[in-house]
Write a protein that holds these residues in place. Structure first.
Motif, PDB file in Angstrom:
ATOM      1  N   ASP A  63      90.675 -32.403 -19.761  1.00  0.00           N
ATOM      2  CA  ASP A  63      90.518 -31.527 -20.941  1.00  0.00           C
ATOM      3  C   ASP A  63      90.367 -30.062 -20.536  1.00  0.00           C
ATOM      4  N   ARG A  64      89.750 -29.847 -19.381  1.00  0.00           N
ATOM      5  CA  ARG A  64      89.585 -28.467 -18.911  1.00  0.00           C
ATOM      6  C   ARG A  64      90.831 -27.965 -18.178  1.00  0.00           C
ATOM      7  N   GLY A  65      91.881 -28.761 -18.215  1.00  0.00           N
ATOM      8  CA  GLY A  65      93.171 -28.305 -17.691  1.00  0.00           C
ATOM      9  C   GLY A  65      93.409 -28.587 -16.220  1.00  0.00           C
ATOM     10  N   LEU A  66      92.528 -29.368 -15.603  1.00  0.00           N
ATOM     11  CA  LEU A  66      92.697 -29.657 -14.177  1.00  0.00           C
ATOM     12  C   LEU A  66      93.645 -30.834 -13.966  1.00  0.00           C
ATOM     13  N   GLU A  67      94.524 -30.694 -12.973  1.00  0.00           N
ATOM     14  CA  GLU A  67      95.284 -31.854 -12.513  1.00  0.00           C
ATOM     15  C   GLU A  67      94.339 -32.677 -11.627  1.00  0.00           C
ATOM     16  N   ILE A  68      94.522 -33.978 -11.612  1.00  0.00           N
ATOM     17  CA  ILE A  68      93.664 -34.817 -10.778  1.00  0.00           C
ATOM     18  C   ILE A  68      94.513 -35.444  -9.676  1.00  0.00           C
ATOM     19  N   ALA A  69      94.021 -35.329  -8.444  1.00  0.00           N
ATOM     20  CA  ALA A  69      94.754 -35.896  -7.306  1.00  0.00           C
ATOM     21  C   ALA A  69      93.767 -36.665  -6.426  1.00  0.00           C
ATOM     22  N   TYR A  70      94.283 -37.677  -5.772  1.00  0.00           N
ATOM     23  CA  TYR A  70      93.456 -38.519  -4.903  1.00  0.00           C
ATOM     24  C   TYR A  70      94.034 -38.451  -3.498  1.00  0.00           C
ATOM     25  N   GLU A  71      93.188 -38.204  -2.530  1.00  0.00           N
ATOM     26  CA  GLU A  71      93.678 -38.045  -1.160  1.00  0.00           C
ATOM     27  C   GLU A  71      92.790 -38.839  -0.210  1.00  0.00           C
ATOM     28  N   PHE A  72      93.403 -39.776   0.526  1.00  0.00           N
ATOM     29  CA  PHE A  72      92.569 -40.628   1.389  1.00  0.00           C
ATOM     30  C   PHE A  72      93.366 -41.254   2.527  1.00  0.00           C
ATOM     31  N   HIS A  73      92.642 -41.619   3.586  1.00  0.00           N
ATOM     32  CA  HIS A  73      93.222 -42.397   4.688  1.00  0.00           C
ATOM     33  C   HIS A  73      93.293 -43.853   4.229  1.00  0.00           C
ATOM     34  N   ALA A  74      94.511 -44.413   4.234  1.00  0.00           N
ATOM     35  CA  ALA A  74      94.686 -45.700   3.542  1.00  0.00           C
ATOM     36  C   ALA A  74      95.246 -46.826   4.414  1.00  0.00           C
ATOM     37  N   ALA A  75      95.528 -46.556   5.698  1.00  0.00           N
ATOM     38  CA  ALA A  75      96.259 -47.565   6.490  1.00  0.00           C
ATOM     39  C   ALA A  75      95.606 -48.942   6.454  1.00  0.00           C
ATOM     40  N   ALA A  76      94.293 -48.981   6.671  1.00  0.00           N
ATOM     41  CA  ALA A  76      93.625 -50.283   6.776  1.00  0.00           C
ATOM     42  C   ALA A  76      93.453 -50.956   5.415  1.00  0.00           C
ATOM     43  N   THR A  77      93.587 -50.176   4.345  1.00  0.00           N
ATOM     44  CA  THR A  77      93.564 -50.769   3.008  1.00  0.00           C
ATOM     45  C   THR A  77      94.956 -51.298   2.662  1.00  0.00           C
ATOM     46  N   LEU A  78      95.975 -50.562   3.080  1.00  0.00           N
ATOM     47  CA  LEU A  78      97.347 -50.955   2.738  1.00  0.00           C
ATOM     48  C   LEU A  78      97.773 -52.210   3.499  1.00  0.00           C
ATOM     49  N   PRO A 101      94.851 -54.806  16.179  1.00  0.00           N
ATOM     50  CA  PRO A 101      94.654 -54.500  14.751  1.00  0.00           C
ATOM     51  C   PRO A 101      93.754 -53.293  14.528  1.00  0.00           C
ATOM     52  N   ASN A 102      93.722 -52.337  15.470  1.00  0.00           N
ATOM     53  CA  ASN A 102      92.739 -51.261  15.318  1.00  0.00           C
ATOM     54  C   ASN A 102      93.251 -50.070  14.499  1.00  0.00           C
ATOM     55  N   TRP A 103      94.454 -49.560  14.795  1.00  0.00           N
ATOM     56  CA  TRP A 103      94.922 -48.382  14.058  1.00  0.00           C
ATOM     57  C   TRP A 103      96.315 -48.629  13.474  1.00  0.00           C
ATOM     58  N   ASN A 104      96.546 -48.113  12.293  1.00  0.00           N
ATOM     59  CA  ASN A 104      97.888 -48.153  11.688  1.00  0.00           C
ATOM     60  C   ASN A 104      98.535 -49.529  11.836  1.00  0.00           C
ATOM     61  N   PHE A 105      99.866 -49.575  12.040  1.00  0.00           N
ATOM     62  CA  PHE A 105     100.543 -50.881  12.142  1.00  0.00           C
ATOM     63  C   PHE A 105     101.952 -50.670  12.686  1.00  0.00           C
ATOM     64  N   CYS A 106     102.700 -51.773  12.816  1.00  0.00           N
ATOM     65  CA  CYS A 106     104.067 -51.704  13.343  1.00  0.00           C
ATOM     66  C   CYS A 106     105.003 -51.328  12.194  1.00  0.00           C
ATOM     67  N   PHE A 134     100.906 -37.787  -4.735  1.00  0.00           N
ATOM     68  CA  PHE A 134     100.030 -38.781  -4.116  1.00  0.00           C
ATOM     69  C   PHE A 134      99.844 -38.490  -2.633  1.00  0.00           C
ATOM     70  N   HIS A 135      98.710 -38.950  -2.126  1.00  0.00           N
ATOM     71  CA  HIS A 135      98.336 -38.663  -0.741  1.00  0.00           C
ATOM     72  C   HIS A 135      97.774 -39.934  -0.123  1.00  0.00           C
ATOM     73  N   PHE A 136      98.652 -40.761   0.407  1.00  0.00           N
ATOM     74  CA  PHE A 136      98.215 -41.949   1.149  1.00  0.00           C
ATOM     75  C   PHE A 136      98.376 -41.619   2.630  1.00  0.00           C
ATOM     76  N   TRP A 137      97.260 -41.240   3.259  1.00  0.00           N
ATOM     77  CA  TRP A 137      97.337 -40.855   4.670  1.00  0.00           C
ATOM     78  C   TRP A 137      97.162 -42.082   5.558  1.00  0.00           C
ATOM     79  N   LEU A 138      97.781 -42.006   6.733  1.00  0.00           N
ATOM     80  CA  LEU A 138      97.559 -43.068   7.718  1.00  0.00           C
ATOM     81  C   LEU A 138      96.239 -42.800   8.442  1.00  0.00           C
ATOM     82  N   ASP A 139      95.979 -43.591   9.482  1.00  0.00           N
ATOM     83  CA  ASP A 139      94.691 -43.451  10.162  1.00  0.00           C
ATOM     84  C   ASP A 139      94.540 -42.083  10.821  1.00  0.00           C
TER      85      ASP A 139
END
Ligand SMILES: [Zn+2]
Length: 314
Positions: A63-78, A101-106, A134-139
């Motif tokens: 309502d106050r005119g702001l765009e909403i964005a989400y930014e996060f490290h997502a590798a282990a969730t994805l 299985p520690n960082w990112n993936f193949c 959108f901002h889905f960052w890796l590890d």
């Protein structure tokens, strides 16, 4: 100039929303903590987004005119790491040739990419009132790429782009206007050389060296980072390009431990850097602004964002 401040979801308040709107900042960025908290903090955010109280806050921001964005490290969730027992081939190979299985993936495993893309689309559906960026960052860190025989030809930058392309193609089935950030910092600062970005991938450049480089070669490392800006902008295009700064990252200055430390922004650096980025051709300037929420104010009073307000109004 598009501008954004990124804060932790639990720090969001009506006050923060008014502050952003009054400063003429265009975007409210919600950034769940990364590192070892990446999975649980994203879960916590998604749980908040289901509650009427939190949704009311975001409605107020819109309502106050702001765009909403989400930014996060997502590798282990994805790609949940408990899949490793049944599908070690989804995960990355370390330099010794062992799947881990520690960082990112193949990124050469099509099944793994399908899971990642599908889960990204699922999460997008839960990001209440999110804009199209959108901002889905890796590890987060160094040397997190896959070294399997197929991936080894691809740099960390190319590997990241493979994943982003797969996610964006899937997200666009539901959100045709979606755009997805390529986060350039540490190992992904080098321009990708073997993979072409899908339309809608944009540059998000984070000048991390400036804050972490130490030792005799500090100046040279920072200069080397800056030299990569033009090639990155040429590769990804300037239209949606964005810098993600740490000017107001009081979580970093507080060593990611609460209670927050007292914080004085370096206004001169904010204005000088912003002018530099603008001259380079960036169209959007963001900064982390974590650890400056209600608990900060209770301890130290109102933080000073006047320099960022000048950047926002420029
Ligand atoms: Zn691989």
């Amino acid at each position: 100039m598009r501008t954004s401040l990124l804060i932790h979801p639990d720090e969001l308040s009506k006050k923060w929303i008014d502050r952003l709107a009054d400063l003429k900042v265009t975007t409210l960025g919600l950034h769940p903590r990364g590192g070892r908290w990446a999975v649980s903090s994203l879960e916590d955010l998604l749980a908040r987004l289901k509650t009427p109280e939190y949704r009311a806050l975001l409605d107020y921001a819109a309502d106050r005119g702001l765009e909403i964005a989400y930014e996060f490290h997502a590798a282990a969730t994805l790609l949940p790491r408990d899949l490793f027992d049944r599908h070690p081939e989804y995960f990355r190979m370390d330099r010794e040739g062992k799947r881990v299985p520690n960082w990112n993936f193949c990124v050469s495993n099509e099944e793994a990419l399908d899971i990642v893309a599908e889960r990204a689309a699922e999460i997008v559906r839960q990001l209440y009132r999110s804009g199209d960026r959108f901002h889905f960052w890796l590890d987060d860190g160094h040397d997190l790429a896959c070294h399997c025989p197929e991936c080894t030809e691809l740099s960390a930058s190319d590997q990241q782009l493979v994943v982003l392309n797969a996610m964006l193609r899937r997200i666009r089935e539901d959100r045709p206007e979606a755009r997805l950030a390529y986060l350039a910092y540490f190992d992904t600062l080098a321009v990708p050389s073997k993979v072409t970005p899908e339309p809608g991938i944009f540059l998000e450049y984070a000048p991390m060296e400036k804050y972490v480089a130490k030792g005799n070669d500090r100046e040279e490392r920072i200069a080397a980072e800056f030299r990569l800006i033009d090639p990155l902008l040429d590769f990804f295009g300037r239209k949606e390009s964005r810098v993600l700064e740490y000017w107001y990252d009081n979580s970093m200055y507080s060593n990611w431990t609460k209670p927050p430390k007292s914080f004085t922004p370096d206004d001169e650096a904010v204005l000088k850097d912003a002018a530099f980025y603008r001259e380079k051709g960036f169209r959007s300037i963001a900064s982390f602004g974590c650890f400056l929420g209600p608990d900060y104010e209770e301890l130290y009073g109102e933080p000073d964002f006047s320099a960022f307000g000048r950047v926002a109004r420029a």
